[in-house]
Motif scaffolding. Structure first.
Motif, mmCIF file in Angstrom:
data_model
loop_
_atom_site.group_PDB
_atom_site.id
_atom_site.type_symbol
_atom_site.label_atom_id
_atom_site.label_comp_id
_atom_site.label_asym_id
_atom_site.label_seq_id
_atom_site.Cartn_x
_atom_site.Cartn_y
_atom_site.Cartn_z
ATOM 1 N N LEU A 27 1.133 -1.280 0.132
ATOM 2 C CA LEU A 27 -0.080 -0.126 0.034
ATOM 3 C C LEU A 27 0.735 1.207 0.024
ATOM 4 O O LEU A 27 0.510 2.184 -0.872
ATOM 5 C CB LEU A 27 -0.855 -0.003 1.207
ATOM 6 N N PHE A 28 1.878 1.208 0.744
ATOM 7 C CA PHE A 28 3.004 2.300 0.931
ATOM 8 C C PHE A 28 3.534 2.847 -0.511
ATOM 9 O O PHE A 28 3.496 3.711 -0.826
ATOM 10 C CB PHE A 28 3.958 1.996 2.021
ATOM 11 N N GLU A 29 3.975 1.586 -1.216
ATOM 12 C CA GLU A 29 4.693 1.915 -2.473
ATOM 13 C C GLU A 29 4.011 2.285 -3.440
ATOM 14 O O GLU A 29 3.904 3.139 -4.361
ATOM 15 C CB GLU A 29 5.509 0.594 -2.687
ATOM 16 N N LEU A 30 2.582 1.851 -3.450
ATOM 17 C CA LEU A 30 1.497 2.266 -4.454
ATOM 18 C C LEU A 30 1.078 3.664 -4.408
ATOM 19 O O LEU A 30 1.092 4.547 -5.190
ATOM 20 C CB LEU A 30 0.460 1.402 -4.284
ATOM 21 N N MET A 31 0.995 3.868 -3.068
ATOM 22 C CA MET A 31 0.605 5.524 -2.957
ATOM 23 C C MET A 31 1.822 6.315 -2.912
ATOM 24 O O MET A 31 1.675 7.582 -3.444
ATOM 25 C CB MET A 31 0.404 5.366 -1.362
ATOM 26 N N ASP A 32 3.353 5.896 -2.646
ATOM 27 C CA ASP A 32 4.323 6.587 -2.693
ATOM 28 C C ASP A 32 4.872 6.844 -4.309
ATOM 29 O O ASP A 32 5.143 8.157 -4.891
ATOM 30 C CB ASP A 32 5.545 6.063 -2.235
ATOM 31 N N SER A 33 4.510 5.997 -5.092
ATOM 32 C CA SER A 33 5.094 5.858 -6.395
ATOM 33 C C SER A 33 3.763 6.794 -7.332
ATOM 34 O O SER A 33 4.217 7.453 -8.225
ATOM 35 C CB SER A 33 5.114 4.357 -7.057
ATOM 36 N N ALA A 34 2.621 6.313 -7.331
ATOM 37 C CA ALA A 34 1.409 6.901 -7.978
ATOM 38 C C ALA A 34 1.042 8.212 -7.210
ATOM 39 O O ALA A 34 0.380 8.794 -8.189
ATOM 40 C CB ALA A 34 0.232 6.112 -8.034
ATOM 41 N N ASN A 76 3.776 6.034 10.540
ATOM 42 C CA ASN A 76 4.615 6.768 11.501
ATOM 43 C C ASN A 76 5.968 6.234 12.086
ATOM 44 O O ASN A 76 6.786 6.763 12.072
ATOM 45 C CB ASN A 76 3.558 7.249 12.675
ATOM 46 N N ALA A 77 5.520 4.875 12.419
ATOM 47 C CA ALA A 77 6.671 3.878 12.955
ATOM 48 C C ALA A 77 8.074 3.986 11.703
ATOM 49 O O ALA A 77 9.002 3.709 12.115
ATOM 50 C CB ALA A 77 6.370 2.709 13.255
ATOM 51 N N ARG A 78 7.435 3.713 10.756
ATOM 52 C CA ARG A 78 8.288 3.420 9.421
ATOM 53 C C ARG A 78 9.277 4.615 9.209
ATOM 54 O O ARG A 78 10.430 4.485 8.832
ATOM 55 C CB ARG A 78 7.538 3.088 8.020
ATOM 56 N N ILE A 79 8.584 5.774 9.054
ATOM 57 C CA ILE A 79 9.266 6.935 8.935
ATOM 58 C C ILE A 79 10.074 7.466 10.299
ATOM 59 O O ILE A 79 11.126 8.210 10.386
ATOM 60 C CB ILE A 79 8.162 8.220 8.643
ATOM 61 N N GLY A 80 9.569 6.959 11.546
ATOM 62 C CA GLY A 80 10.597 7.217 12.698
ATOM 63 C C GLY A 80 9.978 8.498 13.424
ATOM 64 O O GLY A 80 10.919 9.053 13.902
ATOM 65 N N VAL A 81 8.725 8.716 13.350
ATOM 66 C CA VAL A 81 8.273 9.801 13.914
ATOM 67 C C VAL A 81 7.268 9.531 14.844
ATOM 68 O O VAL A 81 6.328 8.648 14.777
ATOM 69 C CB VAL A 81 7.422 10.738 12.661
ATOM 70 N N HIS A 105 9.007 11.251 2.078
ATOM 71 C CA HIS A 105 7.580 10.147 2.082
ATOM 72 C C HIS A 105 6.669 11.268 1.773
ATOM 73 O O HIS A 105 5.534 11.102 2.191
ATOM 74 C CB HIS A 105 7.289 9.459 3.233
ATOM 75 N N GLU A 106 6.552 12.222 0.982
ATOM 76 C CA GLU A 106 5.688 13.441 0.613
ATOM 77 C C GLU A 106 4.485 12.894 0.233
ATOM 78 O O GLU A 106 3.311 13.349 0.941
ATOM 79 C CB GLU A 106 6.451 14.537 -0.213
ATOM 80 N N GLY A 172 5.073 29.108 2.641
ATOM 81 C CA GLY A 172 6.020 29.742 3.038
ATOM 82 C C GLY A 172 7.582 29.372 2.058
ATOM 83 O O GLY A 172 8.450 30.065 2.040
ATOM 84 N N GLY A 173 7.021 28.338 1.212
ATOM 85 C CA GLY A 173 8.341 28.022 0.119
ATOM 86 C C GLY A 173 9.504 27.671 0.555
ATOM 87 O O GLY A 173 10.415 27.719 0.171
ATOM 88 N N LEU A 174 9.169 26.973 1.824
ATOM 89 C CA LEU A 174 10.322 26.124 2.516
ATOM 90 C C LEU A 174 10.738 24.557 2.143
ATOM 91 O O LEU A 174 9.566 24.197 1.822
ATOM 92 C CB LEU A 174 10.370 26.442 4.020
ATOM 93 N N THR A 175 11.928 24.198 2.322
ATOM 94 C CA THR A 175 11.881 22.746 2.175
ATOM 95 C C THR A 175 11.670 22.203 3.641
ATOM 96 O O THR A 175 11.355 22.813 4.536
ATOM 97 C CB THR A 175 13.557 22.586 1.888
ATOM 98 N N GLY A 176 11.412 20.916 3.340
ATOM 99 C CA GLY A 176 11.095 20.190 4.841
ATOM 100 C C GLY A 176 12.119 20.516 5.947
ATOM 101 O O GLY A 176 11.695 20.935 7.199
ATOM 102 N N ALA A 177 13.440 20.587 5.395
ATOM 103 C CA ALA A 177 14.521 20.798 6.442
ATOM 104 C C ALA A 177 14.269 22.340 7.203
ATOM 105 O O ALA A 177 14.369 22.452 8.207
ATOM 106 C CB ALA A 177 15.784 20.848 5.832
#
Length: 214
Positions: A27-34, A76-81, A105-106, A172-177
């Motif tokens: 499910l994650f890969e389908l969502m992330d790729s498409a 959340n666990a996979r991302i480490g948040v 993982h936008e 704000g036009g910022l990057t995630g960082a």
């Protein structure tokens, strides 16, 4: 027979965990790729991506909603948040650590913000998350009146959230960082103001009265 069951049970449990993980990864890969919302991804596509039969998917998750309810905590666990910070440091440093990971993982994070099941998942964690923020902020805002602590807790809750990440990026036009640095800096400013005895944000002050020409 007892010995056979005892021997096979750990193997069955391992296989169950692996299959469940494969379905969630699919499910994650389908969502992330498409870039599609998880609510719109069919179970047939998920099963095919996971390499299992559709009926196998439903043995692990009785409904699509049950699958999605399990997916968000897994993500959340996979991302480490951590959605439930336990210490003041976790709150202040949280955006710096989390927001750059959100960028990686936008599609999934935006889906969590805007899909029906993502919203339902977040609302289901609100009470526990608020309690965690209250405990973690604890002594840092103990000097404030009740309305002041509520304001600071709410601001902390907002600034350490995917919603803040999205707004700082899109508006704000910022990057995630950069967004993470900004949100953490804002938390530091708020808590520094509290520590120095200043009023919390939003408190209005009345102008001093002066004489009529004295």
């Amino acid at each position: 027979m007892t010995n056979v069951r005892t021997y096979n049970s750990p193997l069955r449990e391992k296989k169950t965990r692996e299959t469940r993980e494969a379905i969630l990864v699919a499910l994650f890969e389908l969502m992330d790729s498409a870039g599609g919302a998880p609510d719109e991804i069919g179970t047939e596509a998920i099963a095919r991506k996971a390499g299992v039969q559709r009926r196998t998917l439903f043995r692990h998750f009785a409904t699509k909603d049950e699958l999605l309810a399990a997916f968000w905590p897994w993500l959340n666990a996979r991302i480490g948040v951590s959605a439930s910070p336990e210490t003041l440091r976790e709150i202040v440093e949280g955006p710096r650590l989390a927001f750059r990971r959100f960028d990686a993982h936008e599609s999934a994070i935006r889906a969590a913000l805007h899909s029906r099941t993502g919203r339902e998942m977040r609302m289901g964690t609100v009470a526990r998350r608020r309690a965690c923020f209250a405990r973690a902020l604890g002594t840092a805002i103990a000097s404030l009146p009740a309305d002041g602590t509520a304001k600071v807790e709410a601001l902390a809750h907002l600034l350490l959230s995917a919603s803040a990440w999205e707004v700082l990026k899109d508006y704000g036009g910022l990057t995630g960082a950069q967004a993470g640095e900004t949100a953490s800096w804002a938390l530091e400013v708020i808590l520094s103001a509290v520590a120095s005895g200043q009023s919390p944000a939003g408190t209005t002050s009345q102008p001093k009265e002066t004489g009529d020409g004295d």
